[in-house]
Design a protein around this motif. Structure first.
Motif, PDB file in Angstrom:
ATOM      1  N   VAL A   2       0.835  -1.199   0.000  1.00  0.00           N
ATOM      2  CA  VAL A   2       0.000   0.000   0.000  1.00  0.00           C
ATOM      3  C   VAL A   2       0.874   1.255   0.000  1.00  0.00           C
ATOM      4  N   VAL A  24      -7.328  -2.929  -7.245  1.00  0.00           N
ATOM      5  CA  VAL A  24      -8.206  -3.155  -6.096  1.00  0.00           C
ATOM      6  C   VAL A  24      -8.778  -4.566  -6.195  1.00  0.00           C
ATOM      7  N   GLY A  25      -8.607  -5.325  -5.122  1.00  0.00           N
ATOM      8  CA  GLY A  25      -9.152  -6.665  -5.066  1.00  0.00           C
ATOM      9  C   GLY A  25      -8.251  -7.760  -5.606  1.00  0.00           C
ATOM     10  N   ASP A  28      -2.303  -9.459  -4.915  1.00  0.00           N
ATOM     11  CA  ASP A  28      -1.185  -8.613  -4.500  1.00  0.00           C
ATOM     12  C   ASP A  28      -1.529  -7.136  -4.593  1.00  0.00           C
ATOM     13  N   ILE A  30      -4.652  -3.958  -3.583  1.00  0.00           N
ATOM     14  CA  ILE A  30      -5.098  -3.198  -2.423  1.00  0.00           C
ATOM     15  C   ILE A  30      -6.592  -3.409  -2.231  1.00  0.00           C
ATOM     16  N   THR A  31      -7.092  -2.973  -1.088  1.00  0.00           N
ATOM     17  CA  THR A  31      -8.524  -3.070  -0.813  1.00  0.00           C
ATOM     18  C   THR A  31      -9.204  -1.751  -1.190  1.00  0.00           C
ATOM     19  N   ALA A  32     -10.522  -1.763  -1.184  1.00  0.00           N
ATOM     20  CA  ALA A  32     -11.280  -0.545  -1.461  1.00  0.00           C
ATOM     21  C   ALA A  32     -10.991   0.516  -0.398  1.00  0.00           C
ATOM     22  N   ASP A  33     -10.784   0.086   0.842  1.00  0.00           N
ATOM     23  CA  ASP A  33     -10.441   1.031   1.909  1.00  0.00           C
ATOM     24  C   ASP A  33      -9.066   1.657   1.672  1.00  0.00           C
ATOM     25  N   ASP A  34      -8.125   0.841   1.180  1.00  0.00           N
ATOM     26  CA  ASP A  34      -6.793   1.364   0.843  1.00  0.00           C
ATOM     27  C   ASP A  34      -6.902   2.407  -0.268  1.00  0.00           C
ATOM     28  N   TYR A  35      -7.732   2.118  -1.273  1.00  0.00           N
ATOM     29  CA  TYR A  35      -7.941   3.047  -2.388  1.00  0.00           C
ATOM     30  C   TYR A  35      -8.431   4.392  -1.870  1.00  0.00           C
ATOM     31  N   LYS A  36      -9.396   4.336  -0.958  1.00  0.00           N
ATOM     32  CA  LYS A  36      -9.943   5.579  -0.400  1.00  0.00           C
ATOM     33  C   LYS A  36      -8.882   6.329   0.402  1.00  0.00           C
ATOM     34  N   TYR A  43     -13.888   4.028  -3.613  1.00  0.00           N
ATOM     35  CA  TYR A  43     -13.702   3.166  -4.776  1.00  0.00           C
ATOM     36  C   TYR A  43     -15.053   2.781  -5.347  1.00  0.00           C
TER      37      TYR A  43
END
Length: 57
Positions: A2, A24-25, A28, A30-36, A43
């Protein structure tokens, strides 16, 4: 991982929001929360449009 995406988007400007959204998803990625957290925006999963072709004779 991240942190690298954060640097690439916020500091280095070597990745766009659209490109970031593609990881995202992924295993390897990131998550939607990481994107935000990285972009400051929620996201939204890309939508796919079905294309249909009709042939009438």
């Amino acid at each position: 991982m991240v942190q690298i995406y954060t640097w690439a988007y916020q500091d280095w400007k070597t990745i766009t929001k659209e490109t970031l959204a593609t990881v995202v998803g992924l295993p390897d990625g990131i998550t939607a929360d990481d994107y935000k957290a990285i972009t400051g925006e929620a996201y939204v999963a890309p939508t796919t449009e079905a294309t249909t072709t009709s042939t009438t004779n």
